[in-house]
Design a protein around this motif. Structure first.
Motif, PDB file in Angstrom:
ATOM      1  N   PHE A 384       1.394   5.125   9.087  1.00  0.00           N
ATOM      2  CA  PHE A 384       1.505   4.002   8.184  1.00  0.00           C
ATOM      3  C   PHE A 384       1.572   4.294   6.800  1.00  0.00           C
ATOM      4  CE2 PHE A 384      -2.779   3.706   9.513  1.00  0.00           C
ATOM      5  CZ  PHE A 384      -3.263   3.733   8.342  1.00  0.00           C
ATOM      6  N   ASN A 385       2.108   3.589   5.896  1.00  0.00           N
ATOM      7  CA  ASN A 385       2.278   3.913   4.445  1.00  0.00           C
ATOM      8  C   ASN A 385       1.981   2.505   3.992  1.00  0.00           C
ATOM      9  OD1 ASN A 385       2.864   4.586   1.770  1.00  0.00           O
ATOM     10  ND2 ASN A 385       5.097   4.177   1.956  1.00  0.00           N
ATOM     11  N   THR A 386       0.578   2.743   3.360  1.00  0.00           N
ATOM     12  CA  THR A 386       0.093   1.359   2.840  1.00  0.00           C
ATOM     13  C   THR A 386       0.705   0.987   1.301  1.00  0.00           C
ATOM     14  OG1 THR A 386      -1.702   2.504   1.655  1.00  0.00           O
ATOM     15  CG2 THR A 386      -2.225   1.695   3.868  1.00  0.00           C
ATOM     16  N   ALA A 387       1.325   2.196   0.768  1.00  0.00           N
ATOM     17  CA  ALA A 387       2.009   1.820  -0.415  1.00  0.00           C
ATOM     18  C   ALA A 387       3.500   1.431  -0.208  1.00  0.00           C
ATOM     19  CB  ALA A 387       2.096   3.239  -1.333  1.00  0.00           C
ATOM     20  N   GLY A 388       3.998   1.189   1.086  1.00  0.00           N
ATOM     21  CA  GLY A 388       5.305   0.572   1.041  1.00  0.00           C
ATOM     22  C   GLY A 388       5.496  -0.812   0.590  1.00  0.00           C
ATOM     23  N   SER A 389       6.711  -1.485   0.858  1.00  0.00           N
ATOM     24  CA  SER A 389       6.841  -3.026   0.245  1.00  0.00           C
ATOM     25  C   SER A 389       6.666  -3.889   1.629  1.00  0.00           C
ATOM     26  CB  SER A 389       8.162  -3.093  -0.440  1.00  0.00           C
ATOM     27  OG  SER A 389       9.095  -2.634   0.203  1.00  0.00           O
ATOM     28  N   TYR A 390       6.150  -4.880   1.451  1.00  0.00           N
ATOM     29  CA  TYR A 390       5.834  -5.847   2.587  1.00  0.00           C
ATOM     30  C   TYR A 390       4.990  -7.162   2.428  1.00  0.00           C
ATOM     31  CZ  TYR A 390       1.658  -2.990   2.378  1.00  0.00           C
ATOM     32  OH  TYR A 390       0.272  -2.536   2.056  1.00  0.00           O
ATOM     33  N   TYR A 391       5.444  -8.073   3.017  1.00  0.00           N
ATOM     34  CA  TYR A 391       4.457  -9.206   2.737  1.00  0.00           C
ATOM     35  C   TYR A 391       3.240  -9.017   3.878  1.00  0.00           C
ATOM     36  CZ  TYR A 391       8.548 -11.483   0.817  1.00  0.00           C
ATOM     37  OH  TYR A 391       9.598 -11.993  -0.126  1.00  0.00           O
ATOM     38  N   ARG A 392       1.988  -9.806   3.474  1.00  0.00           N
ATOM     39  CA  ARG A 392       1.099  -9.664   4.278  1.00  0.00           C
ATOM     40  C   ARG A 392       0.320 -11.245   4.281  1.00  0.00           C
ATOM     41  NH1 ARG A 392      -2.949  -4.953   1.828  1.00  0.00           N
ATOM     42  NH2 ARG A 392      -3.653  -6.075   0.369  1.00  0.00           N
ATOM     43  N   PHE A 393       0.101 -11.670   5.390  1.00  0.00           N
ATOM     44  CA  PHE A 393      -0.795 -12.729   5.656  1.00  0.00           C
ATOM     45  C   PHE A 393      -2.249 -12.519   6.120  1.00  0.00           C
ATOM     46  CE2 PHE A 393      -2.703 -16.274   8.144  1.00  0.00           C
ATOM     47  CZ  PHE A 393      -2.835 -17.243   7.051  1.00  0.00           C
ATOM     48  N   GLY A 394      -3.091 -12.684   5.494  1.00  0.00           N
ATOM     49  CA  GLY A 394      -4.263 -12.413   5.767  1.00  0.00           C
ATOM     50  C   GLY A 394      -5.585 -13.438   5.942  1.00  0.00           C
ATOM     51  N   LEU A 395      -6.350 -13.530   7.012  1.00  0.00           N
ATOM     52  CA  LEU A 395      -7.541 -14.475   7.053  1.00  0.00           C
ATOM     53  C   LEU A 395      -8.797 -13.696   6.599  1.00  0.00           C
ATOM     54  CD1 LEU A 395      -7.078 -15.748  10.792  1.00  0.00           C
ATOM     55  CD2 LEU A 395      -6.577 -16.964   8.417  1.00  0.00           C
TER      56      LEU A 395
END
Length: 503
Positions: A384-395
């Protein structure tokens, strides 16, 4: 003559009415007596533990769904206050030691006694106030027999129930090979005396915390209105001992019967237009084959992955043949997982989360709208590449304290720097009681630039953001903070990861 005849008829009618009233009263009293709930069965020691794989073990019955009613959540915090006696029928925790047993018994480990095992229940703890055994260093004694019992619980309106708990076990077999082992048992009882379930022994301290599940078919219980859950630890009289058993995060969930009432309607109604069926899942990952690392869903997500630094496994199939979990051992670490596939432009993602080990300030949740370089495969291994582009919903867990219940949520847009994402929705407090950290369901709906987020079917977010559109990848993540460590890592289970086309 007419007067006498009328008088006789009046006597006959009066007699018949009286008889009818008497019969109705008898029927009413009989019916009322039948409708009275059965008396609550009290606990009746001495207790007996028996292994009964046919009647009580989880593999014999369908899994209790994540939406089942939660009847108990126990994290053994400061509010845990069990009774040291077994009298009474008020629903509560009770502690009991077998006749002839040593005085050690189940109790809560307070933070002042141990930071490693704080807010767990330890079988040989005794008073656990510093005057007895030390959970960080002491073994349990010989000749133990201690019970931790919860109930009675009324299950008459449920078709199935499940107890789920975390445990750390070190219980040794008999030195002489007699088979009279030290063991940890978990069972149900419907008569207040005999507990049936499964027993565990052996050294699991080197493996770490495990998850135990005990399911029952409620219809098989004789007295469904008085059911008890019992945790039992016993040791023989030899010197082959160990640490015993610690338990934490006990939950009791029950699946209710569904009652349907059909209204009376006229027959002159028009034929209704059929309701379109819901779009089938494009992807439905359940990790329930029981094949371990050969599970097809696990393989679809890349299989078991080991961190490049230190060789620590950070995701693999969950225990019990279902689910998958992520964990990270480093502070300020992000761990991500995805099947390296794309969802359509308009989609719905739903996933069930369960907290195995919480950490202050840590987050976990869903990744969606991810670029194609976010998840990858290299030599068959996932990456996985944490520096990619994406949305994230977190609790997110609270900033201090120790509990496995998330208290905040947020929605972020990440691009190039996972530690400095743009907050689309800032950290916001979850509504009280909405989530409890035990199989909470998160749903993401994307339609064009519209993003809607629900937790346990309650809408929390409805925003517009069209930065990342089109068919993009999906997954999940965890993010630790400063309190994370190799000996006590952040661990989150997830299951039933489903993606469907959204209109």
């Amino acid at each position: 003559m007419q007067t006498k005849t009328s008088s006789r008829w009046r006597v006959v009618v009066t007699t018949l009415v009286s008889l009818a009233f008497l019969v109705a009263l008898i029927v009413y009293q009989s019916t009322a007596a039948q409708e009275q709930p059965p008396p609550v069965t009290p606990l009746n020691p001495p207790f007996e533990f028996q292994v009964d794989h046919q009647a009580f073990i989880a593999s014999g019955f369908p899994a209790v769904p994540p939406s089942a009613t939660r009847l108990l959540t126990e994290t053994f915090g400061s509010s845990f206050n069990p009774s040291l006696g077994v009298t009474g029928t008020t629903t509560m925790w009770r502690i009991f030691t077998d006749t002839g047993s040593v005085a050690n018994y189940w109790a809560r480990v307070i933070p002042l006694l141990s930071t490693t095992y704080a807010d767990t229940a330890w079988a040989p703890c005794g008073p656990c106030d510093g005057s007895g055994l030390n959970p960080d260093s002491d073994d349990y004694p010989a000749d133990m027999g201690t019970w931790l019992i919860y109930g009675p619980v009324d299950l008459k309106d449920y078709y199935g129930a499940e107890v789920r708990f975390h445990y750390l076990l070190d219980a040794n077999p008999a030195m002489d090979g007699s088979g009279s082992n030290d063991y940890f048992g978990v069972g149900f009882s419907d008569d207040g005396t005999r507990f049936s379930g499964f027993q565990l022994t052996g050294d699991l301290t080197s493996i770490g915390w495990q998850t135990g599940t005990l399911s029952i078919n409620v219809a098989g219980l004789a007295n469904k209105s008085s059911v008890y859950v019992g945790f039992y630890f016993t040791s023989n009289n030899d010197a082959n001992t160990g640490r015993g058993v610690f338990i934490d995060n006990v939950s009791l969930r029950a699946a209710p019967y569904i009652l349907s009432y059909l209204p009376q309607v006229a027959r002159n109604f028009a034929i209704a237009t059929p309701t379109p069926t819901q779009t089938p899942y494009l992807y439905n990952y359940r990790w329930d084959s029981g094949a371990g690392e050969g599970d097809p869903d696990l393989i679809a997500w890349g299989g078991t992955y080991s961190h490049a630094s230190g060789g620590t496994t950070i995701y693999e199939q969950g225990l019990g043949g279902g689910g998958m979990y992520l964990y990270g051992t480093q502070p300020f670490d992000i761990v991500m997982a995805g099947p390296n596939l794309t969802a359509p432009e308009n989609f719905e993602i739903s996933v069930d989360f369960d907290v195995f080990k919480d950490k202050n300030k840590a987050r976990y949740g869903v990744i969606f709208g991810a670029s194609t370089n976010t998840f990858n495969r290299s030599g068959g291994l996932p990456g996985f590449n944490t520096a990619g582009s994406y949305y994230r919903f977190g609790l997110q867990f609270p900033d201090s304290g120790s509990q496995d219940i998330p208290t905040y949520y947020r929605l972020e847009r990440c691009e190039g720097d996972p530690y400095n994402c743009v907050n689309i929705v800032n950290r916001t407090g979850l509504p009280s009681g909405l989530a409890d950290g035990n199989w909470d369901t998160v749903t993401i709906r994307r339609q064009g630039s519209s993003i809607v987020v629900l937790v346990n079917n309650t809408q929390l977010i409805s925003v517009s953001d069209g930065t990342f559109t089109g068919a993009r990848e999906f997954g999940m993540y965890i993010q630790s903070q400063e309190s994370n460590s190799t000996t006590s890592p952040l661990e989150i289970f997830f299951d039933n990861y489903r993606v469907r086309q959204y209109p």
